[in-house]
Scaffold this active site. Structure first.
Site, PDB file in Angstrom:
ATOM      1  N   LYS A 173      20.165  59.152 -15.028  1.00 61.18           N
ATOM      2  CA  LYS A 173      19.156  60.223 -15.070  1.00 61.18           C
ATOM      3  C   LYS A 173      19.127  60.931 -13.716  1.00 61.18           C
ATOM      4  O   LYS A 173      18.644  60.401 -12.727  1.00 61.18           O
ATOM      5  CB  LYS A 173      17.764  59.683 -15.391  1.00 61.18           C
ATOM      6  CG  LYS A 173      16.877  60.834 -15.887  1.00 61.18           C
ATOM      7  CD  LYS A 173      15.424  60.708 -15.559  1.00 61.18           C
ATOM      8  CE  LYS A 173      15.028  61.009 -14.155  1.00 61.18           C
ATOM      9  NZ  LYS A 173      15.040  62.434 -13.750  1.00 61.18           N
ATOM     10  N   GLY A 226      15.695  57.378  -4.196  1.00 65.17           N
ATOM     11  CA  GLY A 226      14.577  58.316  -4.255  1.00 65.17           C
ATOM     12  C   GLY A 226      13.500  57.898  -3.281  1.00 65.17           C
ATOM     13  O   GLY A 226      13.768  57.176  -2.314  1.00 65.17           O
ATOM     14  N   THR A 228      10.053  56.149  -1.605  1.00 64.37           N
ATOM     15  CA  THR A 228       9.584  54.761  -1.522  1.00 64.37           C
ATOM     16  C   THR A 228       8.494  54.476  -2.564  1.00 64.37           C
ATOM     17  O   THR A 228       8.476  53.404  -3.173  1.00 64.37           O
ATOM     18  CB  THR A 228       9.098  54.477  -0.089  1.00 64.37           C
ATOM     19  OG1 THR A 228      10.252  54.552   0.765  1.00 64.37           O
ATOM     20  CG2 THR A 228       8.483  53.097   0.054  1.00 64.37           C
ATOM     21  N   THR A 230       8.139  55.875  -5.545  1.00 65.21           N
ATOM     22  CA  THR A 230       8.786  55.711  -6.856  1.00 65.21           C
ATOM     23  C   THR A 230       9.511  54.365  -6.900  1.00 65.21           C
ATOM     24  O   THR A 230       9.473  53.670  -7.924  1.00 65.21           O
ATOM     25  CB  THR A 230       9.803  56.850  -7.120  1.00 65.21           C
ATOM     26  OG1 THR A 230       9.230  58.089  -6.730  1.00 65.21           O
ATOM     27  CG2 THR A 230      10.210  56.918  -8.571  1.00 65.21           C
ATOM     28  N   GLU A 248      17.479  52.564  -2.850  1.00 69.19           N
ATOM     29  CA  GLU A 248      17.742  53.340  -1.625  1.00 69.19           C
ATOM     30  C   GLU A 248      16.586  54.311  -1.479  1.00 69.19           C
ATOM     31  O   GLU A 248      16.460  55.245  -2.271  1.00 69.19           O
ATOM     32  CB  GLU A 248      19.065  54.115  -1.758  1.00 69.19           C
ATOM     33  CG  GLU A 248      20.293  53.253  -1.905  1.00 69.19           C
ATOM     34  CD  GLU A 248      20.572  52.424  -0.672  1.00 69.19           C
ATOM     35  OE1 GLU A 248      20.135  52.794   0.431  1.00 69.19           O
ATOM     36  OE2 GLU A 248      21.210  51.369  -0.814  1.00 69.19           O
ATOM     37  N   CYS A 282      18.326  62.063   3.506  1.00 64.63           N
ATOM     38  CA  CYS A 282      17.596  60.843   3.876  1.00 64.63           C
ATOM     39  C   CYS A 282      18.006  60.364   5.267  1.00 64.63           C
ATOM     40  O   CYS A 282      17.270  59.643   5.919  1.00 64.63           O
ATOM     41  CB  CYS A 282      17.833  59.756   2.844  1.00 64.63           C
ATOM     42  SG  CYS A 282      19.572  59.493   2.505  1.00 64.63           S
ATOM     43  N   GLU A 384       7.072  60.048   5.971  1.00 64.56           N
ATOM     44  CA  GLU A 384       8.275  60.844   5.703  1.00 64.56           C
ATOM     45  C   GLU A 384       7.875  62.258   5.291  1.00 64.56           C
ATOM     46  O   GLU A 384       7.072  62.440   4.378  1.00 64.56           O
ATOM     47  CB  GLU A 384       9.106  60.203   4.590  1.00 64.56           C
ATOM     48  CG  GLU A 384      10.426  60.921   4.387  1.00 64.56           C
ATOM     49  CD  GLU A 384      11.248  60.371   3.225  1.00 64.56           C
ATOM     50  OE1 GLU A 384      10.664  60.105   2.164  1.00 64.56           O
ATOM     51  OE2 GLU A 384      12.472  60.218   3.396  1.00 64.56           O
TER      52      GLU A 384
HETATM   53  P1  NDP Z   1      11.764  60.673  -6.295  1.00 64.61           P
HETATM   54  O1  NDP Z   1      11.433  59.259  -6.023  1.00 64.61           O
HETATM   55  O2  NDP Z   1      10.651  61.599  -6.628  1.00 64.61           O
HETATM   56  O3  NDP Z   1      12.773  60.788  -7.523  1.00 64.61           O
HETATM   57  C1  NDP Z   1      14.044  60.171  -7.531  1.00 64.61           C
HETATM   58  C2  NDP Z   1      14.518  60.053  -8.976  1.00 64.61           C
HETATM   59  O4  NDP Z   1      13.679  59.137  -9.674  1.00 64.61           O
HETATM   60  C3  NDP Z   1      14.435  61.361  -9.762  1.00 64.61           C
HETATM   61  O5  NDP Z   1      15.481  61.406 -10.688  1.00 64.61           O
HETATM   62  C4  NDP Z   1      13.096  61.222 -10.444  1.00 64.61           C
HETATM   63  O6  NDP Z   1      12.972  62.060 -11.549  1.00 64.61           O
HETATM   64  C5  NDP Z   1      13.125  59.756 -10.823  1.00 64.61           C
HETATM   65  N1  NDP Z   1      11.838  59.145 -11.087  1.00 64.61           N
HETATM   66  C6  NDP Z   1      10.605  59.556 -10.671  1.00 64.61           C
HETATM   67  N2  NDP Z   1       9.651  58.709 -11.154  1.00 64.61           N
HETATM   68  C7  NDP Z   1      10.300  57.750 -11.865  1.00 64.61           C
HETATM   69  C8  NDP Z   1       9.870  56.588 -12.608  1.00 64.61           C
HETATM   70  N3  NDP Z   1       8.597  56.225 -12.682  1.00 64.61           N
HETATM   71  N4  NDP Z   1      10.802  55.833 -13.217  1.00 64.61           N
HETATM   72  C9  NDP Z   1      12.096  56.159 -13.126  1.00 64.61           C
HETATM   73  N5  NDP Z   1      12.569  57.249 -12.465  1.00 64.61           N
HETATM   74  C10 NDP Z   1      11.683  58.021 -11.835  1.00 64.61           C
HETATM   75  O7  NDP Z   1      12.606  61.162  -5.058  1.00 64.61           O
HETATM   76  P2  NDP Z   1      13.089  62.637  -4.752  1.00 64.61           P
HETATM   77  O8  NDP Z   1      13.929  63.131  -5.881  1.00 64.61           O
HETATM   78  O9  NDP Z   1      11.891  63.407  -4.301  1.00 64.61           O
HETATM   79  O10 NDP Z   1      14.080  62.406  -3.519  1.00 64.61           O
HETATM   80  C11 NDP Z   1      13.664  62.418  -2.193  1.00 64.61           C
HETATM   81  C12 NDP Z   1      13.510  60.995  -1.684  1.00 64.61           C
HETATM   82  O11 NDP Z   1      14.734  60.310  -1.822  1.00 64.61           O
HETATM   83  C13 NDP Z   1      13.169  60.944  -0.211  1.00 64.61           C
HETATM   84  O12 NDP Z   1      12.161  59.980  -0.005  1.00 64.61           O
HETATM   85  C14 NDP Z   1      14.469  60.489   0.429  1.00 64.61           C
HETATM   86  O13 NDP Z   1      14.309  59.815   1.649  1.00 64.61           O
HETATM   87  C15 NDP Z   1      15.038  59.604  -0.625  1.00 64.61           C
HETATM   88  N6  NDP Z   1      16.470  59.461  -0.466  1.00 64.61           N
HETATM   89  C16 NDP Z   1      16.963  58.257  -0.038  1.00 64.61           C
HETATM   90  C17 NDP Z   1      18.307  58.086   0.172  1.00 64.61           C
HETATM   91  C18 NDP Z   1      18.866  56.769   0.602  1.00 64.61           C
HETATM   92  O14 NDP Z   1      20.054  56.587   0.481  1.00 64.61           O
HETATM   93  N7  NDP Z   1      18.066  55.840   1.066  1.00 64.61           N
HETATM   94  C19 NDP Z   1      19.249  59.202  -0.033  1.00 64.61           C
HETATM   95  C20 NDP Z   1      18.631  60.408  -0.501  1.00 64.61           C
HETATM   96  C21 NDP Z   1      17.286  60.520  -0.702  1.00 64.61           C
HETATM   97  P3  NDP Z   1      12.214  63.474 -11.363  1.00 64.61           P
HETATM   98  O15 NDP Z   1      13.016  64.284 -10.421  1.00 64.61           O
HETATM   99  O16 NDP Z   1      12.183  64.013 -12.716  1.00 64.61           O
HETATM  100  O17 NDP Z   1      10.859  63.139 -10.816  1.00 64.61           O
END
Ligand code: NDP
Length: 481
Positions: A173, A226, A228, A230, A248, A282, A384
């Site tokens: 997804k 994504g 923290t 989530t 991650e 990130c 963040e």
């Molecule tokens: P989110 O946590 O909002 O979303 C990440 C993914 O999870 C999206 O596909 C989102 O869908 C989905 N999602 C949201 N809620 C749920 C749930 N309850 N169950 C399952 N899936 C869910 O992150 P962002 O997309 O805003 O990304 C930014 C974040 O990612 C930042 O905090 C960044 O630091 C982190 N990041 C970390 C990296 C690493 O390697 N450590 C690398 C890149 C980013 P939807 O978009 O539809 O909400």
């Protein structure tokens, strides 16, 4: 208007409920395509297809699996320009960046794991003449891969490539905010002859389609990148089901700049590590600590350079700073700039929405923002922000800066700038981050472990780490007597 479709059981299909969500081009602030608003019924179909495809894919020779993955990598390279353009429009990032980094790294991910699986080996242990142990590492089943919006195709392939190479089938997804390149990728999978059901892509909202995937009883392994918050909610769902989990998550990365650094190199790389992709990587450094003797000189040179960054239409080749990914994300970043002011920060440059002309007049552009005069432990320096906002702070001693660097809940990456080898080693040892760069930034070797400590995540991606994650070890002990 273009309708993105789900990729389930080898076909591009409409969501079962027939509902769609708007997909906005953040550079112009307008809807330009529609994304399936998938729900648990679509996830159910996708998991069913992935489950049915597992036996064939997991028993296919690794050479044959690798050949198909190579073919997909070649098609990504063939479509570099089309994919880069799609990524730039969907995400707001400069086209040049997508062309140079995102898309080439996506094909590199596929190619790396297509090759990696052919070198992946397990162990055998023999303690004496009486017994021998050997370990098998077999694929697990249907892997759920959930990826974010900041590096859409790059991080999407970073998960599915090792999952598929190891012999799992996948339901993925992508972020609903940036679904386009995952959709184009599904077309390439069909063209490359990926057997049906091996990879399934379900588009939609995290709380709905994502949650249904995490909850599904037939998905025993979840790889998530994504935020923290989530990550916490995914762990809360997955842990009682004893799912294997890789998380991650977010970061608040420190840049530690000592007075004995190569000043020009530290300066230009830090501008880059602060504002690449509008600060939405990130691994971007958001807290810059500068040793007192060069603090004033650094702040002044840094601000000068930042002022010269060209904020422009991402499709313009001169653009160095594109649009933020969405209106709500831009508003969140602006709220942090407001908070920084309330906390006593001085805005040295930026701080406002950037108003562009022509087609980008309503886009979500924000000036790169540099803030000083804040303590290391205020909210601006602890939470963040994930946008084009950095703070600069002075420090006097090595012990002090290590304490500052480690003072957040996060521990993803850090950069250290010094020409003193001993100091570099010592500080790298003391900083609690999973990834440390000394006198460089964002240099990637796909064999190295990738991930964070503390609230930046659980587990590591990259190299053998990912192939181990996506396989289940089994030890067999044989009596030789
Ligand atoms: P989110 O946590 O909002 O979303 C990440 C993914 O999870 C999206 O596909 C989102 O869908 C989905 N999602 C949201 N809620 C749920 C749930 N309850 N169950 C399952 N899936 C869910 O992150 P962002 O997309 O805003 O990304 C930014 C974040 O990612 C930042 O905090 C960044 O630091 C982190 N990041 C970390 C990296 C690493 O390697 N450590 C690398 C890149 C980013 P939807 O978009 O539809 O909400």
């Amino acid at each position: 208007m273009q309708k993105i479709r789900n990729y389930i059981n080898g076909e591009l299909v409409e969501p079962i409920g027939g509902k769609y969500i708007d997909n906005i081009n953040p550079s112009i602030g307008e809807v330009y395509s529609l994304i399936p608003d998938s729900d648990n019924n679509d996830v159910e179909l996708a998991v069913k297809a992935a489950k049915a495809a597992f036996t064939q894919w997991s028993t296919m020779s690794i050479n044959d699996r690798a050949k198909i993955m190579e073919a997909i990598a070649n098609l990504i390279d063939r479509d570099l320009e089309k994919l880069a353009m799609a990524e730039s429009i969907d995400n707001g990032k400069p086209l040049k960046l997508a062309r140079r980094v995102d898309i080439p790294r996506a094909s590199a991910n596929m190619r790396f794991y297509a090759s990696g699986i052919q070198h992946f080996a397990s162990e055998s242990h023999q303690a004496d003449e009486n017994f021998i142990n050997y370990t098998t590492r077999r694929p697990i089943g249907v892997a759920g891969c959930i990826s974010p919006w900041n590096l859409p195709l790059y991080l999407f392939t970073w998960k599915i490539a090792p999952a598929l190479a190891a012999g799992n089938t996948v339901v993925a997804k992508p972020s609903e905010i940036t679904p386009m390149t995952a959709y184009l990728f599904s077309e390439l999978c069909i063209e490359a002859g990926l057997p049906k059901g091996v990879l399934n892509i379900v588009h939609g909202l995290g709380g709905k389609a994502g949650q249904a995937l995490v909850e599904h009883k037939d998905v025993p392994i979840i790889s998530f990148t994504g935020g923290t918050t989530t990550g916490k909610s995914i762990a809360a769902t997955a842990a009682p089901m004893f799912k294997k989990l890789s998380l991650e998550l977010g970061g608040k990365n420190p840049n530690v700049i000592f007075a004995d650094c190569d000043f020009e190199k530290a300066l230009s790389t830090t501008v880059h590590s602060s504002f690449s992709n509008q600060g939405q990587i990130c691994l971007c450094g958001s807290r810059i600590f500068v040793e007192r003797p060069i603090y004033e000189k650094f702040v002044s040179a840094f601000v000068d350079k930042v002022k010269k960054l060209t904020i422009a239409d991402p499709l313009n080749e001169a653009s160095k700073v594109g649009a933020l990914v969405s209106k709500s994300h831009m508003e969140k970043v602006i709220s942090y700039i407001k908070l920084a002011k309330e906390e006593g920060g001085t805005i040295m440059t930026g701080g406002n929405r950037a108003k562009l002309e022509d087609r980008c007049a309503n886009g979500y552009f924000l000036e790169p923002t540099v803030i000083t005069d804040l303590p290391h432990d205020c909210r601006t320096n602890q939470e963040e922000i994930f946008g084009p906002v950095v703070t600069i702070m002075p420090f006097d001693t090595q012990e002090e800066v290590i304490e500052y660097a480690n003072s957040t809940a996060y521990g993803l990456s850090a950069t250290i700038w010094t020409e003193n080898l001993k100091k570099a080693h010592n500080v790298a040892h003391e900083i609690k981050s999973g990834i440390i760069w000394v006198n460089c930034w964002l240099v990637r070797d796909l064999r190295t472990p990738f991930g964070g400590m503390k609230q930046s995540g659980v587990g590591r991606e990259g190299g053998w780490e990912a192939l181990r994650f996506f396989t289940e070890p089994k030890n067999v002990c044989i009596s030789l007597t």
